[in-house]
Write an enzyme that holds these catalytic residues in place. Structure first.
Site, short mmCIF file in Angstrom:
data_model
loop_
_atom_site.label_atom_id
_atom_site.label_comp_id
_atom_site.label_asym_id
_atom_site.label_seq_id
_atom_site.Cartn_x
_atom_site.Cartn_y
_atom_site.Cartn_z
CG LEU A 189 -1.97 -0.75 1.20
CD1 LEU A 189 -2.82 -1.07 2.68
CD2 LEU A 189 -3.09 -0.28 0.21
CG ASP A 190 0.26 4.60 -2.57
OD1 ASP A 190 -0.23 5.42 -1.58
OD2 ASP A 190 -0.33 4.64 -3.69
CB VAL A 191 3.99 6.87 1.46
CG1 VAL A 191 3.74 7.80 0.44
CG2 VAL A 191 4.18 7.47 3.05
CB SER B 294 -3.10 3.78 0.04
OG SER B 294 -3.05 4.44 -1.35
NE ARG C 241 -2.43 6.79 -4.02
CZ ARG C 241 -3.20 7.55 -3.20
NH1 ARG C 241 -3.59 8.59 -3.85
NH2 ARG C 241 -3.12 7.32 -2.13
#
Length: 240
Positions: free
Chosen positions: A100-102, A104, A184
């Site tokens: 999970l990106d930073v 999210s 995204r």
């Protein structure tokens, strides 16, 4: 015991098979003091070392559900500031599965079970992942329709997603792919900017009411849910 080296490391809870392959290719895995090669087999009595440290049999596997907050990096490298493992204080080695990106938040699985990690990440199993998404302007019918039929990205059209609009600017989106920053990029391709993105389900496992930054051990029934996914024949990615 005749086990391929990558499977052996996964079963010992050291890492996933994919990560094991990377370590082997980097020359960081030794069998009886000799560099291992991809496909090598570990036999009874063999001495296996990783990064110069002997790999001994670990305690039983650990399975954790974490509600990752915004601002934390999905990595097992404790040297990184604000990494998700700072939130999970356990003595046994474990690592996050997938990313999970930073920016999210949401459901993240942490385990030392390499076989389960491989099952969750391998595209052939096509685990559904459901997200709660908020964007910066109202959705129109065309955008919802495109989400359901496939959105053209620079690496090809996405597979059809399940899209349920929950408000003028919010949608529940379920995908079966694991492309980098996929949600995204889908929204950007439709002309929207993501305001918030939270993963709420992986396969049949739901995060439910776990607060941000909190974690808990998975129940045996939940572990069985993750293991129950069947390998898919594979639906070809749509082409633009």
């Amino acid at each position: 015991m005749d086990v391929r080296i990558n499977k052996y490391l996964a079963e010992q809870g050291y890492c996933s098979r994919r990560e094991a392959d990377r370590l082997i290719q980097a020359g960081k895995v030794l069998i009886n003091d000799r560099p291992a090669k991809l496909g090598d087999v570990v036999q009874e009595g063999d001495k296996v070392n990783v990064k110069g440290r002997a790999e001994s049999k670990r305690e039983g596997p650990v399975y954790i559900m974490l509600h990752k907050p915004v601002g934390y990096i999905t990595t097992a490298d404790r040297r990184s500031k604000q990494n998700v493992m700072e939130l999970v204080r356990i003595s046994r080695r474990a690592y996050p599965v997938g990313r999970l990106d930073v920016a999210s938040s949401g459901l993240l699985i942490i385990t030392n079970d390499g076989e389960l990690a491989n099952r969750l990440m391998h595209p052939s199993f096509e685990h559904e992942k459901e997200y709660a998404v908020e964007v910066n302007s109202d959705f129109d019918e065309r955008s919802i329709r495109l989400l359901r039929h496939g959105v053209d990205l620079d690496d090809g059209r996405t597979l059809p997603a399940k899209a349920t609009q929950t408000g003028p600017r919010t949608v529940r989106l379920t995908v079966r792919e694991g492309r980098n920053r996929q949600i995204r990029r889908m929204m950007e391709a439709l002309g929207y900017e993501v305001v918030s993105l939270m993963r709420i389900r992986i396969g049949e496992l739901k995060m439910q009411h776990l607060p941000p930054g909190q974690w808990r051990y998975l129940k045996p029934s939940e572990i069985r849910l993750l293991r129950s996914a069947k390998r898919q024949r594979g639906e070809k990615r749509a082409k633009g």
